[in-house]
Design a protein around this motif. Structure first.
Motif, PDB file in Angstrom:
ATOM      1  N   LYS A 121       1.948   1.870  -3.464  1.00 39.07           N
ATOM      2  CA  LYS A 121       0.865   2.379  -4.304  1.00 39.07           C
ATOM      3  C   LYS A 121       0.633   3.861  -4.057  1.00 39.07           C
ATOM      4  O   LYS A 121       0.421   4.638  -4.995  1.00 39.07           O
ATOM      5  N   LEU A 122       0.640   4.249  -2.775  1.00 41.80           N
ATOM      6  CA  LEU A 122       0.442   5.671  -2.457  1.00 41.80           C
ATOM      7  C   LEU A 122       1.530   6.525  -3.097  1.00 41.80           C
ATOM      8  O   LEU A 122       1.256   7.572  -3.685  1.00 41.80           O
ATOM      9  N   MET A 161      -4.160   8.624   0.553  1.00 45.77           N
ATOM     10  CA  MET A 161      -4.407   8.067  -0.776  1.00 45.77           C
ATOM     11  C   MET A 161      -5.519   8.834  -1.456  1.00 45.77           C
ATOM     12  O   MET A 161      -5.434   9.141  -2.669  1.00 45.77           O
ATOM     13  N   GLU A 190       0.813  -1.208   0.000  1.00 46.05           N
ATOM     14  CA  GLU A 190       0.000   0.000   0.000  1.00 46.05           C
ATOM     15  C   GLU A 190       0.854   1.269   0.000  1.00 46.05           C
ATOM     16  O   GLU A 190       0.559   2.225  -0.702  1.00 46.05           O
ATOM     17  N   LEU A 228      -7.505   2.669  -7.066  1.00 49.34           N
ATOM     18  CA  LEU A 228      -6.900   2.782  -5.744  1.00 49.34           C
ATOM     19  C   LEU A 228      -7.892   3.194  -4.666  1.00 49.34           C
ATOM     20  O   LEU A 228      -7.658   2.970  -3.475  1.00 49.34           O
ATOM     21  N   ALA A 236       0.944   6.763  -6.727  1.00 48.56           N
ATOM     22  CA  ALA A 236      -0.146   7.715  -6.976  1.00 48.56           C
ATOM     23  C   ALA A 236       0.341   9.143  -6.862  1.00 48.56           C
ATOM     24  O   ALA A 236      -0.017  10.014  -7.666  1.00 48.56           O
ATOM     25  N   PRO A 267      -9.867   3.613   0.972  1.00 53.34           N
ATOM     26  CA  PRO A 267      -8.478   4.148   0.927  1.00 53.34           C
ATOM     27  C   PRO A 267      -8.221   5.075   2.127  1.00 53.34           C
ATOM     28  O   PRO A 267      -9.139   5.588   2.741  1.00 53.34           O
TER      29      PRO A 267
END
Length: 2026
Positions: A1778-1779, A1819, A1775, A1810, A1782, A1815
């Protein structure tokens, strides 16, 4: 002192008493206040302890109470200490008591030891053994108590208590404590602190335990304590270490080797306790003062900067702060090489950029260093220049700087000016010091201004201009009144200094109102210093002008100053106060008199000295009437003074009598006008006995009082005081003992000023009384007698006063010498002597008694003293006397005048200002005496006194008047005769004394000549006084007068010498008078008098040297040059006397030659050059004498320097023929040299070598060699020898034609010819090797003639040497080298070599070396056993000889193994190795390398121990840059021959790195052969067993690092493998060996053939290095290398690279651009795809893409898809990663071009994925921002978002409680629906979501999110169909709420939205419209309120009016508006 554990860093020791005991302790507090009760209680408790019946519990209670009492009051401790049973009881309890009893007893002993007097009792009582036992207890409390007690008792070690120290040694305390520390069991921190502190206290050289302990690892224990977490242990351990170092110097090496310095420096760099820091600095100072190695270690560890920080550490603990400053500064001095070096280093460091260095700390350290500096420090290698220090500080000081920096700079300047040793060479030190202190006290604007003043003062040293004159005074004056005491004190001191130096400041202080506050300081000030300086300022003000004095007086200064006199102050202040009062008081104000008299009669002040002066001064201004009136202030004051004559205080009587004498002397009207009582009469007072000083002053007073005014002289008879006193005085002077006879004489001296009294006294035979005193009296009595004689001689002739010859002259001379010039008696003595001197010729005496002066020349000093220190009358009298000695005492008189240099300035003054011609001429003559002795000193004194200009003017006037000294004949030697006499010449029978009566002009000119010769600036003074015009006028007159017509025969040449001296000053020639003198000088140049022509030439020489083009042109166009040329070369016998005169006047000895040389310095053109050359060449052609010819040749040489054109003119004038002819005449050797130089210069011109004259001269010289006789041929050969010194002549074809005749000359029998031929051939053969057929022109074998020279016993060694050199040249011919004659030369060569002379040996061995190029000659050398001979020169200090000898041995030993073995046995290897150790030339190294190669070609030699000796020298030789390829190759082969033998390699004791390192640079050699040899050797070595075994050792790190950076793959692999293995223990060593740089080369290598394993190995090694010290090494590696490391397959390497890049980005955000360009993004994306290091990779990707410059690159377009795919990848689980991805996409979306990319749709889908599932807020923010940006720029992105459910997600985000998230969601929705692209996705749900968001915001924050309102307005505007929906109607109340929220933007958006809805009311259903209107009507009051305010804009008013007009209730609104309008209009 060691530090006990404190409460700050130690746990509290638990109480040793029970609760009940604590209650008892509370109850006993009243006993502490009552000492008697306390004593009773203490006695009872100790008795209980001593009693055997007491139980353990009772003893515990008793000890607890005693402990409380001891802690409570010091008196209680004293009572316990005095009790005889106390100590035995406590010791007994310590031994046998319970644990609690022991604890309490130990604590009591601890408290008692706080008192030094009791400590010794405790120690003697035997407490040590039980306390040591207590340390071994299992109880922590017991150990603490025992340790603390021992610590307190051990303080006796600090106090140097011998008894206590002996007890500690006997009891073995130190070993016991040491054993406690050595225990492996962890010690309690408190106990440990006390133990270390006790050890520190007991560290001394008396205990032998310490020496053993230090050697047995004791230092390691101390270091362990230093590294503990216990601050007290650390502090005491550091103190212990310092004391060990200072006490046991022998242990320093062990301490340094143990790493103590590193630990101390490391501690210093940490955040540690202040006490620890102080102790650490103490230890560092101790060790750096004793050990150079410690200094080096501390420097390498940045100890200097750490110590600087420590020095400036501030703390409330003054003791520790003092220790830090003192020891820290000294430690810095130790590291820098002394205090001076430290100061210089800190100065340089302070100029560093502020971002790189802590400037404030550096300045603080510099301040302490300057404060501590003492010039007597012997360890200083530099000399401190305080001016440079001041300059640096001024450069740093800026008015607008940070406060800390300013204060540190000012503190440093204060230290600089406050240290007298440092600042003594600076200017205005006190001024600067005070100004600095004032600046420190100032703040804000005043400080800025004062800093500017301070800077200006330091730069320009003008205090008045520095403070901006009057403006600066305006700043200072306010400080006098309202500021602090210190501020006031400094301000007054600055004003005092200012008014002392600058007169303008005095008016400025007055006008600025400075006087009242100064007086206020005198009256109410506290500081004595301020009062002293205030008085000083007032004194300066009063001295300036009468106007300021009046201002001071009117301000009330007199009472204030009198008050200061009364109340005391410093002695200086009182004296200044009195002086100021004398200035201020101008009138006899009765009130002032009464005040002074009251003080005078009062008790204060005790000393009345200054008051008496003030009273006398005030009374002097009173009128006679005031004095006569009884009871008046003046009368009372005078009586007070008279009454003081009866005082018992002798000093007061003397002062009173002196004041009275001055008063009566200045007020003649008081004589006879005063009426005294009998008891008050001064006459009566005088007759009583007094001391000598008092009697003298009273006599003066009586004399003044008894001297009536002139008007009464004729009327007065001898009555009154005169009749009463005169006769008794004379009688007592004659008859009384000499001691009592002197007082009457002192009175007589004053009374005899009256002629009538003098006549009466003379009749009474007063002279006999005076003579008696002169002979027998004291010094003062003699002075009084001389004064009386002076008075008599004023009225009577000498013959009338002195009867017969008894004139007392010896006594008067003695008195003159003994009397101080400032004494009035000196004037009397001098007057008597002057009167006697005048009577010298007129008095009818049987002998000249004045000859006493001439018999004792030392007595002249007193007369010179008169000139130096007397007033004008005294000076004139002395000049009259002294000028009579100018003939007989000329030299002595000059010495005396120079010794007392002040007399010179006084003579100048009288010569200037006297109106008497006699004094003027006498003064000039005396000045001449002084100048003859020391002209420089004389001129310097006159210049310093400021009389230069006036004296010059006066003397010039004297020279114009030409008056004679008519009043008496001045006897003096002639100038020329005096010069000659000083030179001790024997001029026949004459003694050179030529007395004449000189003209004043002659004396003045003679003196001015000497005066100007001392310094050229004096000539300018003469010129300014029109001296040149006077000289020119005289010279013009002399032109038309014969020698007989001149008044003084000396005058003409003296005038010329004067002009010559003046002409040395260049500025003289700016006068037009000089140019007009040239025709006159031309006439004098042709004078028959040699001296006149000589000094004329001096003038001309100066004129020409100063290069005045106009004058030079005039000289060149006149007949002067011809006269000068004809005058050169005069004989020495004619000019010797002239040389002496020139030397005295600092002139040239040969001015004619100098003038011509100066004329010929620069190139001249035209007829002058041709004329001069012709004249000079004619001198050469004629029969010139020996003096003329060399001068002419030298002058021609100067002309030849001008250039080729001048050389051609000289050649065309026939100089070559003349010189050749001259050479044929056998001239002197010296002349031959200069002729040869001229020829060499001429032949440097190519045109002359082509000129027919030059060619014929060359041929003539060579022809002379062929045909001429011996002497001529000799000269020709000598000339050719000099010509051959010039390279271009030597290399010419013509030069080589001289080879055959020169060789032929070798066959001559004349040694001189042969030698010159040899030297010429040597110079000729220096040239490059001629063409091969050059030897064909030589008839026969030239070696035959040379062999004769070599073989001849008569030939000199030099000749043989030169012959051998020629042989070496001839042996370049193979033909000659192979002849038998060449072989025959071997024996002479060997003989020459055996001669031992360096030049001969060199020539011989070089020739043999050339000869041995032939193998035939090698055999000849073998026959003569040359090996031993050559071997003897192998170690020669002459490297040419050594090189040739070794070369010979190489040639003789080639291919001859036995010969090689013989050489080795002889020690050739040792000899050569010794030569190599001396760093010889590269050529010698090359020969030795070749020798070693030849020797090691033999296998037995290569395997021998001798071969091992070659290795290290050869390796060192290979490192040399001047070694040629042949030498490198030979050295490599020799090393390879040796090291290829495994046994040899194993036996070599050299470090492996030392073997490899020299070989590595050869891998990059320009020679292919050298490269191959080096590669093969290194490969062989690295494959050997030894290197394989040592591959991981520290020794090979440096060579492996070097090999790793060189592109030889097999060597690189081996090196990297070794480095990998070394990383386990030697990572830092790899880094220090430049490992980062070399490994970076491997990583950045773009070679496609580079093995991956090798690359990975390099990356692995580099990674490990970086891990060692990331904070440092991360910034050492280039970014490109770190980016390259991201491609590694090793995860650890990748992680480290990412970490390093992240840190680099934090330090420098711009570095990400380089990362991107280096491929970091590509590597990071690969890592993300492969799911390796995801989080770190994502972090770095985001950091890189965050930079706008990176987003501008094309590379970023390729990033979107990989990042999107990573998010969409199902295997992506992280995670955080991913953040971060992003966030990276958010960064990309900010760039419009990237947001419009085709890949943006994929990015939008990835982002939406996402936030589908719960989230985080972070995020949500990242995704919403990114989506919003994509939606803003790209239609495709908007479509993709809608398709992916982005609209619904945005609506959900609107419901977020995070305002930022909801805002981003609103922005996204607005972007999505900014047009009709997504109209199918729009719905009322969006309106509802926005309304709900508004409602939530309104409820939670009472505010409206403006973006939500704007989005709502945008949707309603874009999609009108939604306006009539229920959702739109429902949002109106919330819009009204937005109007009420107060936010302007929200109000505007809400109003716009409502207005938008209103526009659709006509088209939407009526009910809906009505509903919306009714809801909107709620906004009417709010709209009215907003529109009434001033804030709304015009557009808001228009929209508001429009809305109000259409809302329900608008009529009411209109009516109300009308009423309001009506009301306002009245």
């Amino acid at each position: 002192m060691s530090k006990p554990p404190s409460s700050m860093n130690q746990h509290e020791t638990p109480s040793a008493s029970s609760p009940r005991q604590r209650d008892n302790n509370k109850k006993m507090t009243p006993e502490i206040d009552d000492t008697e009760k306390a004593a009773q209680t203490i006695t009872r408790l100790i008795e209980q302890l001593h009693a055997k019946k007491s139980t353990a519990q009772e003893k515990e209670l008793s000890t607890a109470r005693l402990l409380g009492l001891a802690k409570g009051k010091k008196e209680c401790r004293k009572i316990i200490g005095r009790n005889v049973n106390a100590m035995p009881s406590f010791i007994s309890l310590l031994r046998n008591g319970t644990l609690l009893e022991k604890l309490n007893s130990a604590s009591i002993l601890t408290v008692l030891c706080k008192d030094e007097n009791i400590r010794s009792k405790v120690l003697i009582g035997g407490c040590i053994p039980p306390l040591l036992s207590l340390l071994k207890s299992d109880s922590v409390d017991a150990r603490r108590a025992g340790a603390e007690a021992i610590y307190e008792i051990s303080l006796c070690g600090i106090d140097d208590d011998t008894v206590g120290t002996k007890i500690f040694v006997t009891e073995g305390v130190v070993p016991s404590l040491w054993d406690q520390l050595k225990k492996k069991k962890k010690q309690d921190q408190t106990v440990e602190g006390y133990l270390v502190g006790a050890l520190r206290n007991l560290c001394s050289d008396r205990d032998g335990f310490w020496t053993v302990t230090v050697e047995d690892g004791g230092v390691d224990i101390i270091l362990k304590l230093l590294q503990s977490s216990n601050p007290v242990s650390q502090s005491n351990a550091a103190s212990l270490l310092a004391r060990l170092i200072r006490t046991f110097t022998s242990s320093i090496s062990n301490i340094v080797e143990s790493g103590a310095v590193q630990v101390l420096v490391q501690l210093l760099g940490e955040e540690i306790n202040l006490a620890v820091r102080a102790s650490v600095v103490n230890a560092l100072e101790a060790i750096t003062s004793k050990s150079e190695e410690a200094k080096n270690v501390a420097r390498k560890l940045d100890g200097i900067h750490l110590l600087i920080s420590a020095v400036v550490t501030s703390s409330v603990d003054e003791e520790n702060e003092r220790v830090l400053q003192s020891y820290g500064t000294q430690a810095l001095a130790n590291l820098c090489g002394g205090m001076s070096a430290l100061i210089v280093y800190l100065e340089g460091l302070s100029l560093s950029p502020r971002l790189t260095e802590p400037i404030a700390d550096i300045l603080g350290a510099l301040s302490y260093a300057l404060r501590k500096f003492q010039p007597s420090s012997q360890d200083d290698e530099l000399t401190l220049d305080p001016t440079l220090t001041e300059g640096v500080l001024v450069k740093l000081l800026k008015p607008r700087d940070t406060q800390l920096i300013q204060e540190r700079i000012l503190e440093t300047m204060a230290s600089l000016y406050g240290n007298a040793d440092v600042s003594q060479s600076l200017n205005n030190v006190d001024t600067k010091r005070v100004l600095v202190e004032l600046t420190i006290l100032a703040t804000g604007g005043p400080r800025e201004r004062m800093i500017a003043c301070l800077s200006n003062l330091c730069k320009y040293e003008n205090v008045w201009e520095a403070i901006e004159e009057r403006e600066g005074i305006q700043i200072l004056i306010p400080f006098l009144g309202l500021s602090s005491e210190l501020h006031q004190e400094l301000s007054v001191e600055f004003l005092a200094i200012l008014t002392d130096k600058v007169e303008e400041s005095r008016w400025a202080v007055t006008s600025a109102g400075g006087i009242p506050p100064l007086l206020q300081i005198l009256e109410t000030g506290v500081s004595h210093k301020a009062k002293d300086n205030a008085v000083r300022v007032l004194w300066n003000l009063c001295c300036h002008s009468e106007e300021i004095r009046l201002c001071v007086e009117k301000a009330g200064a007199i009472p204030a100053l009198l008050g200061l006199l009364k109340n005391g102050g410093g002695p200086k202040a009182q004296e200044n106060s009195a002086n100021t009062l004398l200035k201020l008081i101008k009138t006899a104000d009765p009130s002032v008199i009464e005040q002074v008299q009251a003080l005078f009669l009062g008790d204060a002040p005790k000393s009345k000295t200054h008051l008496i002066r003030v009273l006398g001064h005030v009374l002097a201004s009173a009128s006679l009437e005031e004095f006569v009136t009884k009871g008046s202030a003046a009368n009372n004051g005078l009586r007070s003074l008279v009454q003081r004559l009866a005082s018992s205080n002798e000093k007061m009587k003397e002062n009173a009598a002196s004041v009275l004498a001055d008063l009566f002397s200045s007020r003649k009207d008081l004589c006879g006008g005063l009426g005294f009582d009998e008891n008050d009469s001064p006459c009566t007072k005088l007759l009583s006995g007094n001391t000598h000083a008092v009697a003298t002053q009273l006599a003066h007073a009586l004399g003044s009082l008894s001297n009536p005014t002139k008007k009464k002289i004729g009327q007065k008879k001898f009555s009154g005081p005169e009749v009463e006193v005169i006769r008794p005085l004379i009688k007592s002077a004659k008859t009384n003992p000499i001691e009592s006879a002197e007082n009457p004489v002192s009175t007589l001296a004053n009374l005899l000023s009256d002629p009538n009294i003098a006549a009466e006294a003379l009749a009474d035979d007063v002279v006999s009384a005076l003579t008696r005193i002169l002979r027998e009296g004291t010094l003062q009595g003699k002075r009084n007698a001389s004064h009386a004689l002076h008075q008599l001689l004023k009225h009577f002739q000498v013959a009338d006063v002195f009867k017969g010859n008894d004139q007392c002259l010896p006594e008067l001379i003695e008195l003159l010498n003994a009397t101080d010039l400032n004494n009035s008696a000196f004037i009397d003595v001098l007057e008597v002597l002057s009167l006697l001197a005048k009577a010298k010729y007129g008095a009818n005496f049987s002998h000249n008694s004045f000859s006493a002066f001439t018999k004792a020349p030392s007595s002249l000093d007193s007369l010179v003293r008169c000139v130096a220190d007397g007033h004008p009358l005294v000076q004139d009298k002395a000049i009259e006397i002294l000028s009579r000695f100018c003939k007989t005492q000329f030299v002595v008189l000059g010495e005396v005048l120079v010794t007392r240099s002040k007399s010179i300035s006084c003579l100048a003054n009288r010569t200037i200002n006297s109106s008497s011609p006699e004094i003027k001429v006498g003064g000039a003559m005396l000045l001449l005496c002084a100048a003859k002795n020391d002209n420089k000193l004389c001129a310097e004194v006159i210049g310093r006194s400021g009389y230069s200009k006036s004296l010059v003017s006066s003397l010039l006037d004297m020279s114009k008047q030409n008056y004679l000294c008519c009043s008496y004949r001045v006897e003096i030697q002639r100038p020329r005769s005096f010069i000659t006499k000083n030179l001790c010449l024997n001029m026949g029978d004459s003694d050179m004394v030529d007395p004449v009566t000189l003209l004043g002009s002659t004396i003045s000119m003679w003196f001015l000549s000497i005066f100007c010769s001392s310094h050229l600036k004096n000539s300018l003074t003469v010129m300014e006084a029109n001296g040149l015009e006077i000289i020119a006028e005289k010279l013009q007159r002399y032109k038309f007068k014969t020698q007989e017509e001149v008044s003084d025969s000396e005058e003409k040449w003296i005038v010329l010498s004067f002009l010559a001296v003046m002409s040395q000053e260049p500025d003289v020639f700016s006068s037009p008078t000089i140019s007009n003198l040239v025709p006159t000088l031309a006439l004098f140049m042709q004078s028959d008098e040699m001296i006149e022509g000589y000094f004329t030439a001096q003038v001309l020489a100066a004129l020409v040297r100063n290069k005045n083009d106009k004058i030079i042109a005039e000289i060149m166009n006149s007949d002067i040059v011809e006269a000068l040329i004809n005058s050169v070369g005069n004989t020495e016998s004619e000019t010797w006397n002239l040389y002496a005169l020139a030397e005295e006047l600092s002139l040239l000895q040969k001015p004619c030659e100098a003038t011509l040389e100066a004329l010929f310095e620069e190139e001249r053109s035209g007829s002058f050059t041709q004329k001069s050359i012709t004249l000079l060449v004619n001198l050469l052609k004629t029969n010139a004498n020996k003096q003329t010819f060399p001068v002419a040749v030298q002058l021609l040489s100067r002309i030849a320097v001008w250039g080729d054109s001048s050389k051609l003119l000289i050649a065309e004038a026939g100089v070559l023929d003349a010189l050749a002819k001259y050479l044929s005449s056998s001239p002197q050797d010296s002349t031959e040299l200069i002729v040869s130089e001229l020829l060499g210069s001429l032949f440097q011109c190519p045109e002359i070598t082509q000129h027919k004259t030059a060619l014929s001269s060359m041929k003539q010289l060579i022809g002379i060699l062929h045909l001429a006789c011996g002497s001529t041929r000799y000269s020709a050969a000598r000339a050719l020898r000099e010509l051959f010194s010039s390279e271009h002549i030597r290399d010419s074809e013509s030069a080589w034609k001289a080879l055959p005749p020169l060789v032929e000359m070798l066959n001559t029998t004349l040694e001189s010819e042969r030698d010159i031929a040899l030297t010429a051939l040597v110079k000729l053969t220096i040239a490059k090797c001629p063409r091969p057929d050059i030897f064909n022109c030589i008839e026969g074998n030239p070696l035959n003639n040379i062999y004769k020279i070599l073989h001849s016993e008569s030939s000199s060694l030099e000749s043989k040497t030169n012959a051998t050199r020629i042989c070496a040249f001839l042996f370049t011919s193979e033909y000659l080298r192979e002849t038998s004659s060449a072989a025959d030369c071997m024996v002479p060569f060997i003989s020459l070599i055996q001669s031992g002379t360096s030049t001969a040996v060199e020539a011989g061995i070089v020739a043999v070396n050339r000869l041995l190029d032939s193998k035939r000659n090698t055999e000849v050398a073998e026959e003569h056993d040359c090996v031993n001979l050559f071997f003897g020169f192998v170690a020669s200090g002459n490297y040419v000889i050594s090189e040739a000898a070794i070369s010979c041995l190489v040639k003789m030993g080639k291919d001859k193994t036995p010969r090689k073995m013989d050489l080795i046995k002889m020690g050739i290897i040792e000899q050569c190795v010794g030569q190599l150790s001396k760093y010889p030339p590269g050529s010698l190294c090359s020969v030795i390398a070749e020798l070693f190669r030849v020797l090691t070609n033999v296998g037995a030699v290569a395997r021998s121990q001798e071969a091992i000796k070659m290795v290290q020298p050869l390796l060192l030789v290979l490192l040399r840059e001047d070694l040629d390829f042949q030498g490198q190759l030979g050295g490599l082969h020799a090393v390879a021959n040796i090291l290829e033998k495994d046994m040899v390699l194993e036996s070599i004791k050299m470090a492996s790195s030392a073997i490899i390192m020299p070989l590595i640079p050869l891998l990059e050699s320009e020679s292919i052969a050298v490269q191959h040899a080096a590669t093969e050797l290194l490969t062989s070595l690295l494959e050997s067993q030894r290197f394989q075994e040592e591959i991981a050792t520290k020794d090979l790190i440096v060579p492996f690092v070097k090999l790793a950076g060189i592109g030889v793959r097999n060597l690189q692999g081996t090196a990297l493998m070794g480095l990998e293995k070394s990383l386990i223990t030697c990572t830092k060593e790899v880094a220090d060996a430049e490992g980062i740089q070399e490994l970076s080369k491997v990583i950045m290598d773009e070679d496609p053939q580079l093995p991956v394993s090798l690359w990975e190995s390099a990356a692995f090694v580099l990674s490990n290095i970086l891990r060692l010290n990331p904070q440092h090494y991360y910034f050492t590696v280039p970014v490109s290398v770190l980016a390259k490391m991201l491609f590694s397959t090793a995860e650890s390497t990748v992680i480290l690279a990412i970490d390093a890049l992240i840190i680099r980005e934090k330090q420098d955000s711009s570095s990400v651009v380089e990362m991107a360009e280096s491929g970091a993004l590509e590597a990071l994306l690969d890592l993300l795809r492969s799911h390796h290091c995801q989080e770190l990779s994502a972090i770095l990707v985001e950091l890189i893409l965050r930079n706008p410059k990176v987003r501008e690159t094309k590379l970023c377009k390729l990033v979107i898809t990989p990042l999107s795919e990573y998010i969409l990848d199902t295997e992506t689980k992280s995670e955080p990663a991913k953040l971060l991805v992003a966030m990276a996409l958010r960064d990309i979306s900010q760039h419009e071009g990237l947001a419009k990319a085709t890949d943006s749709a994929l990015a939008c889908r990835a982002l939406i994925s996402l936030i589908v599932e719960e989230p985080s807020e972070g995020m949500q923010m990242a995704v919403m921002c990114a989506l919003g940006n994509f939606a803003m720029y790209s239609r495709t992105s908007r479509k993709a978002m809608a398709e992916a459910g982005g609209v619904c997600l945005a609506q959900e985000m609107l419901r977020s409680s995070n305002p930022q998230v909801s805002t981003q969601a609103a922005l996204m929705i607005r972007s999505l629906f900014s047009n009709h692209t997504l109209q199918e996705y729009v719905s009322c749900e969006i309106i509802k979501s926005l309304t709900a968001a508004m409602e939530r915001e309104l409820w939670t924050t009472a505010m409206i999110n403006v973006e939500v309102v704007r989005t709502l307005n945008a949707i309603l505007t874009t999609f009108p169909k939604l306006r009539s929906s229920e959702a739109a109607t429902a949002c109106i109340p919330h819009l009204i709420g937005a109007l009420k929220s107060g936010d302007k933007e929200a109000r505007d958006s809400a109003l716009d939205t409502i207005h938008t809805l209103r526009q659709s009311w006509r088209t939407m259903p009526t009910e809906t419209a009505r509903s919306q209107a009714v809801l909107a009507a709620e906004a009417i009051p709010m709209l009215q309120l907003i529109m009434k305010s001033k804030s709304p804009e015009r557009s808001f008013h228009e929209r508001g009016n429009s809305l109000l007009n259409c809302l329900p209730g608008s009529l009411t609104v209109a009516i109300k508006r009308g009423e309001n309008l009506k009301r306002s209009m009245g």
